[in-house]
Design an enzyme around this catalytic site. Structure first.
Site, PDB file in Angstrom:
ATOM      1  N   CYS A 112      54.803 -47.575  70.181  1.00 45.24           N
ATOM      2  CA  CYS A 112      54.202 -48.379  71.258  1.00 45.24           C
ATOM      3  C   CYS A 112      54.385 -49.888  71.051  1.00 45.24           C
ATOM      4  O   CYS A 112      54.430 -50.640  72.015  1.00 45.24           O
ATOM      5  CB  CYS A 112      52.722 -48.059  71.396  1.00 45.24           C
ATOM      6  SG  CYS A 112      52.453 -46.320  71.759  1.00 45.24           S
ATOM      7  N   HIS A 160      50.318 -53.478  76.100  1.00 40.55           N
ATOM      8  CA  HIS A 160      50.986 -52.181  76.129  1.00 40.55           C
ATOM      9  C   HIS A 160      50.102 -51.236  76.943  1.00 40.55           C
ATOM     10  O   HIS A 160      48.889 -51.184  76.744  1.00 40.55           O
ATOM     11  CB  HIS A 160      51.180 -51.663  74.707  1.00 40.55           C
ATOM     12  CG  HIS A 160      51.354 -50.182  74.637  1.00 40.55           C
ATOM     13  ND1 HIS A 160      52.312 -49.531  75.378  1.00 40.55           N
ATOM     14  CD2 HIS A 160      50.677 -49.227  73.949  1.00 40.55           C
ATOM     15  CE1 HIS A 160      52.225 -48.227  75.133  1.00 40.55           C
ATOM     16  NE2 HIS A 160      51.234 -48.015  74.277  1.00 40.55           N
ATOM     17  N   ASN A 212      51.842 -43.849  80.194  1.00 42.71           N
ATOM     18  CA  ASN A 212      52.174 -44.624  79.000  1.00 42.71           C
ATOM     19  C   ASN A 212      53.669 -44.423  78.704  1.00 42.71           C
ATOM     20  O   ASN A 212      54.084 -43.326  78.350  1.00 42.71           O
ATOM     21  CB  ASN A 212      51.297 -44.115  77.850  1.00 42.71           C
ATOM     22  CG  ASN A 212      51.562 -44.803  76.527  1.00 42.71           C
ATOM     23  OD1 ASN A 212      52.645 -45.296  76.274  1.00 42.71           O
ATOM     24  ND2 ASN A 212      50.560 -44.795  75.662  1.00 42.71           N
TER      25      ASN A 212
HETATM   26  N1  ACO Z   1      42.514 -32.233  80.604  1.00 43.59           N
HETATM   27  C1  ACO Z   1      41.297 -31.688  80.476  1.00 43.59           C
HETATM   28  N2  ACO Z   1      40.627 -31.648  79.326  1.00 43.59           N
HETATM   29  C2  ACO Z   1      41.218 -32.191  78.254  1.00 43.59           C
HETATM   30  C3  ACO Z   1      42.485 -32.791  78.304  1.00 43.59           C
HETATM   31  C4  ACO Z   1      43.138 -32.784  79.546  1.00 43.59           C
HETATM   32  N3  ACO Z   1      44.352 -33.324  79.720  1.00 43.59           N
HETATM   33  N4  ACO Z   1      42.790 -33.245  77.092  1.00 43.59           N
HETATM   34  C5  ACO Z   1      41.771 -32.962  76.282  1.00 43.59           C
HETATM   35  N5  ACO Z   1      40.814 -32.318  76.982  1.00 43.59           N
HETATM   36  C6  ACO Z   1      39.526 -31.821  76.508  1.00 43.59           C
HETATM   37  C7  ACO Z   1      39.525 -31.510  75.026  1.00 43.59           C
HETATM   38  O1  ACO Z   1      40.029 -30.224  74.798  1.00 43.59           O
HETATM   39  C8  ACO Z   1      38.055 -31.618  74.710  1.00 43.59           C
HETATM   40  O2  ACO Z   1      37.412 -30.451  75.122  1.00 43.59           O
HETATM   41  P1  ACO Z   1      36.180 -29.846  74.273  1.00 43.59           P
HETATM   42  O3  ACO Z   1      35.129 -30.907  74.302  1.00 43.59           O
HETATM   43  O4  ACO Z   1      35.826 -28.613  75.032  1.00 43.59           O
HETATM   44  O5  ACO Z   1      36.739 -29.599  72.892  1.00 43.59           O
HETATM   45  C9  ACO Z   1      37.582 -32.728  75.621  1.00 43.59           C
HETATM   46  O6  ACO Z   1      38.552 -32.866  76.655  1.00 43.59           O
HETATM   47  C10 ACO Z   1      37.436 -34.066  74.906  1.00 43.59           C
HETATM   48  O7  ACO Z   1      38.581 -34.250  74.080  1.00 43.59           O
HETATM   49  P2  ACO Z   1      38.861 -35.596  73.355  1.00 43.59           P
HETATM   50  O8  ACO Z   1      40.180 -35.553  72.679  1.00 43.59           O
HETATM   51  O9  ACO Z   1      37.647 -35.957  72.540  1.00 43.59           O
HETATM   52  O10 ACO Z   1      38.976 -36.496  74.623  1.00 43.59           O
HETATM   53  P3  ACO Z   1      38.636 -37.985  74.815  1.00 43.59           P
HETATM   54  O11 ACO Z   1      37.464 -38.118  75.671  1.00 43.59           O
HETATM   55  O12 ACO Z   1      38.653 -38.709  73.533  1.00 43.59           O
HETATM   56  O13 ACO Z   1      39.888 -38.419  75.657  1.00 43.59           O
HETATM   57  C11 ACO Z   1      41.950 -39.493  75.219  1.00 43.59           C
HETATM   58  C12 ACO Z   1      41.188 -38.205  75.153  1.00 43.59           C
HETATM   59  C13 ACO Z   1      42.140 -39.898  76.664  1.00 43.59           C
HETATM   60  C14 ACO Z   1      43.304 -39.290  74.580  1.00 43.59           C
HETATM   61  C15 ACO Z   1      41.134 -40.545  74.491  1.00 43.59           C
HETATM   62  O14 ACO Z   1      40.842 -40.132  73.176  1.00 43.59           O
HETATM   63  C16 ACO Z   1      41.784 -41.849  74.413  1.00 43.59           C
HETATM   64  O15 ACO Z   1      41.761 -42.582  75.342  1.00 43.59           O
HETATM   65  N6  ACO Z   1      42.401 -42.168  73.253  1.00 43.59           N
HETATM   66  C17 ACO Z   1      43.157 -43.352  73.057  1.00 43.59           C
HETATM   67  C18 ACO Z   1      44.501 -42.958  72.623  1.00 43.59           C
HETATM   68  C19 ACO Z   1      45.524 -43.256  73.620  1.00 43.59           C
HETATM   69  O16 ACO Z   1      45.356 -43.854  74.640  1.00 43.59           O
HETATM   70  N7  ACO Z   1      46.693 -42.877  73.258  1.00 43.59           N
HETATM   71  C20 ACO Z   1      47.789 -43.177  74.069  1.00 43.59           C
HETATM   72  C21 ACO Z   1      49.000 -43.088  73.295  1.00 43.59           C
HETATM   73  S1  ACO Z   1      48.951 -43.978  71.847  1.00 43.59           S
HETATM   74  C22 ACO Z   1      49.142 -45.529  72.229  1.00 43.59           C
HETATM   75  O17 ACO Z   1      49.788 -45.858  73.155  1.00 43.59           O
HETATM   76  C23 ACO Z   1      48.439 -46.479  71.386  1.00 43.59           C
END
Ligand code: ACO
Length: 348
Positions: free
Chosen positions: A114, A275, A305
Site C-alpha cells: 500500500c 492511500h 482499495n
Molecule cells: N461481509 C460480511 N461479514 C463479514 C465480511 C464481509 N465481507 N467480512 C468479515 N465479516 C464478518 C466476520 O466474519 C465477523 O463475523 P463474526 O463476528 O460472526 O465472527 C464480523 O464480520 C466482524 O469481523 P471483523 O474482521 O472483526 O470485522 P471488522 O468490523 O473489523 O471489519 C475490516 C473488517 C473492514 C477489514 C476492518 O477490520 C478494517 O477496516 N480494517 C482495516 C484494514 C483495512 O482497511 N485493510 C485494507 C487493506 S490494508 C491497507 O490498505 C492498509
C-alpha cells in the site's frame, strides 16, 4: 537547488464495474456490511486475459507522459510499484519498458504494497535530486481480482480490493516554489504476518507456528504445494482490526512528520491524498488532524482499495477535478502491509 516536480499524471481503471451486490453471488456478504465497514460501493475488475497489471500501468503512463509534454524517448528511468505483478519475476518495470518500446533505461520494481507508490516517488525523487535522471516514470498498478479468495472464507479481504493503475512523470526543476519538499519512509516488521500473502514463498514456515499452518510433512520442499492451495495460502491474509489500530496511529504521525519538517501545519494543506485503504481510516485521520472535508480526497467508494495504485489514481482524479492548482501544498500518505508507511509533501 534541483527538485523534482510532477510534470504529468495519468490513471487507468478497467471498464468492468463490480458492485457490492454482485459480490453476494459468490460469498456471504451484503452491500450494507461492505459500505458500513469500508465505504466501498463498487470497484473495477480487469479483463481476465486482456488486461494485466503492466498493461494497465502502460495506459496510465501514456497519459502521464503526454500530459508532461514529453515522449517515451525522454523517460530515463522507470519505477514500478505493485504487489500483484504479472510474473513473480521479472518485474513489471521491464514488461512496461518493452510494451512502451522505450530505450534501454533502468527499471526498478518496488514491493511495498500500500505504501509502494509513495516509496517509489521517494526513490525517484532522490535520483532526480542527485542529477542522475531528469524524467522518471513512476507507476503504481494492481490486478487484485486475479488473486482474491471469492468464497465466504476470504470475504474480509476480497470485498476491499480493486484493480487499476496510476502514473506520474517526475521531472527535475529549478523552480524553488514547486516540487517535492520532502519524503518520509518507515517500516516495522514486528507484525509482518498481520497482512500478508504467505505462498508461494521460500519461508517453509520459518517465521510462523508450524502447528497452526502446516505439519512438517505438508511443508515439503516446494515453493508451492497442493496443501498450500487447500489452505488458501495463495490468497492475502489479514487481521483487519489490527491493521486498523496501527494505521490510525501511523497515518497521522507520518503526515505530521512531513508537515513539521517543512514548518507547516495541517491547516496549511490544500489537499491530503491518503492511500485509499478504507474510508473509516481516512475519516479517522481527518478528524485527528482537524482537516475539513475539502482538504481530504477520497474515491475508495468507486474503486475499492487499489493498493499501489490508490494514491496516483486519487491524485489524478483530484487534479482532473480542479482541486489542485499550481503552488498548492499537497500531502501524499500511505500505510500498509509490512508494516510500512510513508509520506511525501509537495508544492504542486
Ligand atoms: N461481509 C460480511 N461479514 C463479514 C465480511 C464481509 N465481507 N467480512 C468479515 N465479516 C464478518 C466476520 O466474519 C465477523 O463475523 P463474526 O463476528 O460472526 O465472527 C464480523 O464480520 C466482524 O469481523 P471483523 O474482521 O472483526 O470485522 P471488522 O468490523 O473489523 O471489519 C475490516 C473488517 C473492514 C477489514 C476492518 O477490520 C478494517 O477496516 N480494517 C482495516 C484494514 C483495512 O482497511 N485493510 C485494507 C487493506 S490494508 C491497507 O490498505 C492498509
Amino acid at each position: 537547488m534541483v527538485r523534482s516536480k510532477i510534470a504529468g499524471i495519468g490513471m487507468y481503471v478497467p471498464s468492468n464495474i463490480v458492485t457490492n451486490n454482485e459480490l453476494t453471488r459468490y460469498m456471504d456478504t451484503t452491500d450494507e456490511w461492505i459500505q458500513e465497514r469500508t465505504g466501498i460501493k463498487e470497484r473495477r475488475y480487469a479483463h481476465r486475459t486482456q488486461e494485466t497489471t503492466t498493461t494497465m500501468g502502460v495506459e496510465a503512463a501514456k497519459i502521464a507522459i503526454e500530459r508532461a509534454g514529453i515522449t517515451v524517448n525522454d523517460i530515463d528511468f522507470i519505477v514500478f510499484a505493485t504487489l500483484s505483478p504479472d510474473y513473480y519475476f521479472p518485474g513489471c518495470g521491464v514488461l512496461l519498458q518493452r510494451a512502451m518500446k522505450m530505450k534501454q533505461v533502468g527499471a526498478l520494481d518496488v514491493r511495498n504494497q500500500c505504501s509502494g507508490f509513495v516509496y517509489a516517488v521517494s526513490v525517484a525523487d532522490q535520483f532526480i535530486k542527485t542529477g542522475m535522471y531528469k524524467n522518471i516514470l513512476v507507476v503504481g498498478a494492481e490486478k487484485h481480482s486475479f488473486g482474491l479468495d471469492f468464497s465466504t472464507r476470504g470475504r474480509n479481504v476480497s470485498v476491499i480490493f480493486g484493480d487499476g493503475a496510476g502514473a506520474v512523470v517526475l521531472q527535475s526543476t529549478n523552480d524553488e516554489n514547486r516540487g517535492i519538499l520532502s519524503t518520509h519512509l518507515h517500516s516495522d516488521g514486528t507484525d509482518a504476518e498481520i497482512l500478508a500473502m504467505f505462498n508461494p514463498g521460500t519461508h517453509a514456515n520459518h517465521w510462523r507456528e508450524q502447528s497452526a499452518t502446516f505439519n512438517e510433512a505438508e511443508i515439503g520442499d516446494m515453493f508451492m504445494s497442493h496443501a498450500m492451495v487447500e489452505k488458501a495460502e495463495n490468497f492475502p491474509n489479514m487481521d483487519g482490526p489490527s491493521v486498523f489500530k496501527t494505521a490510525v496511529v501511523k497515518f497521522p504521525e507520518v503526515i505530521m512528520e512531513a508537515l513539521a519538517a517543512n514548518n507547516y501545519q495541517p491547516a496549511d494543506l490544500k489537499l491530503l491524498i491518503p492511500h485509499q485503504a478504507n474510508l473509516r481510516i481516512a475519516q479517522f485521520v481527518q478528524q485527528k488532524l482537524k482537516l475539513n472535508d475539502e482538504q481530504v480526497f477520497n474515491n475508495i467508494q468507486k474503486y475499492g482499495n487499489t493498493t499501489a495504485a490508490s494514491v496516483p489514481i486519487a491524485l489524478c482524479e483530484a487534479w482532473e477535478a480542479g482541486k489542485i492548482k499550481e503552488g498548492d501544498l499537497v500531502c501524499l500518505a500511505a500505510f500498509g502491509s509490512g508494516f510500512t508507511w510513508a509520506s511525501a509533501l509537495l508544492k504542486w
